[in-house]
Design an enzyme around this catalytic site. Sequence first.
Site, short mmCIF file in Angstrom:
data_model
loop_
_atom_site.label_atom_id
_atom_site.label_comp_id
_atom_site.label_asym_id
_atom_site.label_seq_id
_atom_site.Cartn_x
_atom_site.Cartn_y
_atom_site.Cartn_z
N LYS A 40 3.40 -49.32 -29.74
CA LYS A 40 2.15 -49.22 -30.41
C LYS A 40 2.13 -48.93 -32.20
CE LYS A 40 4.33 -44.99 -30.24
NZ LYS A 40 3.51 -43.61 -30.20
N THR A 41 3.55 -49.28 -32.20
CA THR A 41 4.01 -48.54 -33.70
C THR A 41 3.52 -50.47 -34.35
OG1 THR A 41 5.36 -47.44 -33.65
CG2 THR A 41 5.14 -47.90 -35.38
N ASP A 226 -1.71 -41.47 -34.59
CA ASP A 226 -0.78 -41.96 -34.09
C ASP A 226 -0.77 -40.39 -32.86
OD1 ASP A 226 1.08 -43.16 -32.61
OD2 ASP A 226 2.76 -43.14 -34.17
N GLU A 227 -0.17 -40.51 -31.66
CA GLU A 227 0.30 -39.39 -31.17
C GLU A 227 -1.23 -38.37 -31.07
OE1 GLU A 227 3.13 -39.76 -29.73
OE2 GLU A 227 4.49 -40.63 -30.64
N GLN A 257 3.24 -38.25 -22.42
CA GLN A 257 4.32 -37.69 -23.04
C GLN A 257 3.14 -36.44 -24.52
OE1 GLN A 257 6.73 -41.01 -25.80
NE2 GLN A 257 5.18 -42.12 -25.20
N ARG A 616 14.21 -43.08 -24.05
CA ARG A 616 14.11 -43.28 -25.05
C ARG A 616 15.79 -44.03 -25.52
NH1 ARG A 616 10.55 -42.57 -27.59
NH2 ARG A 616 9.80 -42.63 -25.91
#
Length: 682
Positions: A40-41, A226-227, A257, A616
């Site tokens: 996504k980044t 974002d997020e 998340q 992660r």
Amino acid sequence: MSEPLPSIAQRLRGLNERQLDAVKQIDGPLLVLAGAGSGKTSVITTKIAYLIQTCGFKANSIIAVTFTNKAAREMKERVVSILSKPESRGLSISTFHNLGLRILRREYRRAGLKEGFTLFDSQDSLGLVKEILDKEFNGQTDSAAYCQNTISNWKNDLTTPSEAMTNADTEEYLLAAQVYAQYQRYLRAYNAVDFDDLILLPVSLLMADEELRDRWQKKVRYLLVDECQDTNGSQYELIRLLAGYRRCFTLVGDDDQSIYAWRGARPENLERLSVDYPNLKLVKLEQNYRSTKTILKAANTLIANNPHVYDKALWSDLGIGDPIRVMVTRNEDAESERVAAEIQSRHLRYDIPYRDFAILYRGNHQARLLEIKLQAYRIPYKMNGGTSFFSRAEIKDLMGYLRLLVNPSDDNAFLRVVNLPRREIGPATLEKVGNVATDRNVSLFEACGYKDIEESVTGRSLKSLQDFEKWMTTLRKRLEGASPVPVIEQMIYDMDYYGWIQEQSSSTKAAERRIENVRFLLDSIQRMMESAWEEDETAGLDQAISKLLLIDMLERQEEEEDEDKVQLLTLHASKGLEYPHVFLIGCEEELLPHRNSIENDDIEEERRLAYVGITRAKRTLCITMAAKRRQYGEEIDCLPSRFLDELPEEDLVWEGRGDEAENVKKERGQASLSALKAMLND
DNA sequence: CAGGCTTTTGTTTTT
DNA sequence: CAAAAGCCTG
């Protein structure tokens, strides 16, 4: 220009079809559901470049918002590496709080603030709540933390003090609501704002003031967030207000998340979007580019135990990889020891750099033991989080001075520094100053300049008080239009602050360290002043210090040296990051599903937390637990986390000293059994 | 007023 | 068992 920059066309070619959809959809509201590690980044950064280079957007008309400074920095770097520097000039990528601060710095007058207003961190606001309880509610200071929390929740939900008062249906709420009203009054009197105000005040201004709203909506032509599963009520409102009638934005999020509900995040904002914006487009990113199939399968199996609004099937093209190891140790001592030994041996045997390892845990206190063991093994490590740079005494002291210098109304700062180093100004004297301040309706500092105090304060106290006032006033005058750091250095010299630190420190080593910290702060201010570019037309000391407060300076400090260190962080802090080799420690009932969460029935968020931890890992994952753990001095037995039961058994390899692994396996069965019983009882 | 002593309190997670 | 807060003496 030395090397040709990768063109935007090349960038786009590197994306998969879904990602491309997400980038090219630019003329309406878009929600991107991006699973862990789905790139996504890349999507956000490429999209920003695409908007500027291909679609002709001006860089300064785009606003991108993230939750952490780290993410913002990283994103900015990546965008700058795609575009040329001049093209990305004026582009705003920052945290919600930084964006709010920026708006407030321009519009503070309309929010009833004066120039040079200061930013209270949570310690400051807790102190203020205590003070209010002490003064106005006959010393009920034990509910301070509760009040602070409740007030913060209200602010995040855009609830005003009077609304809170009206809706208060319990004793506690009523108290908190009353404190809330006072709290806001005090903040304004101190010419200060707290973290929540950084969102709340801009939202109120944008809602109430049409001219202002118009101006900002014209300025912001495209918005990226974002997020967004972590946005709270006021942040969501800020997005809506800035997007305005144009409704052009990209929000990226992943409901699996969402781990910040406890601080007001409302993951249901994701669902609310499709109601508020009926023409909302939806893109799902489901290919994971990060983890091995085994790790991804474990994560998927775990999170399948949570209910889902949007179905999502993450898959990976990468190899099967190693199985997941589960290490069981005698106690938490052995746990840390095993992890340290394991890292050292893998580092030596396979030449894996230290920086490829991360140790993740639920609570900060768990890092203490790890530190000891890592030090014993001579393993370099970096701890993320923990005690903030700004909570160190010497930094708080100096910040107190700076705040008072910039904002004479800041009584908190005044009280902190007035007798430090010792100036023989004690509580008795300060009480008299307080009386004058109340009579004249001015701040404590200002009261020191009034002739009135000569009536009550006498002798040496009077002299030092007046000297202090004169000294600070002179410094403030000198600050006008000048570069602040030399003035601050003069101030430090004047009061022999370094001498005071040496006096206060237990060892010369400790003193050196603290002086180094002070120097580092001065250095950061200097750099902040020099980089007074992009957007902010004025760059005063006040801006520099409030910005610094929002930035985690520890991060900065460490990032400068390009180090090879094992990373220690909480699960919360690990979101958005990735590591080749991950250790997830303390996987026990009451710890990973945290005891409080079990009691409050908040297991789902804990499960997401475990999910974040697992995802992660790129190559290997090692989960550890201790059979016994010391707590409050007593040694208690630990049960394996229920989340271990929810992982695919065939991919787990259990290790430990024989009998312990066996015992735990037995207990594991029992745990499942008792969970089953509990379910049947419901 | 300061520093040393005893008592009490307590552990999620953070911009 | 630790850290912080509160208490008391020099």
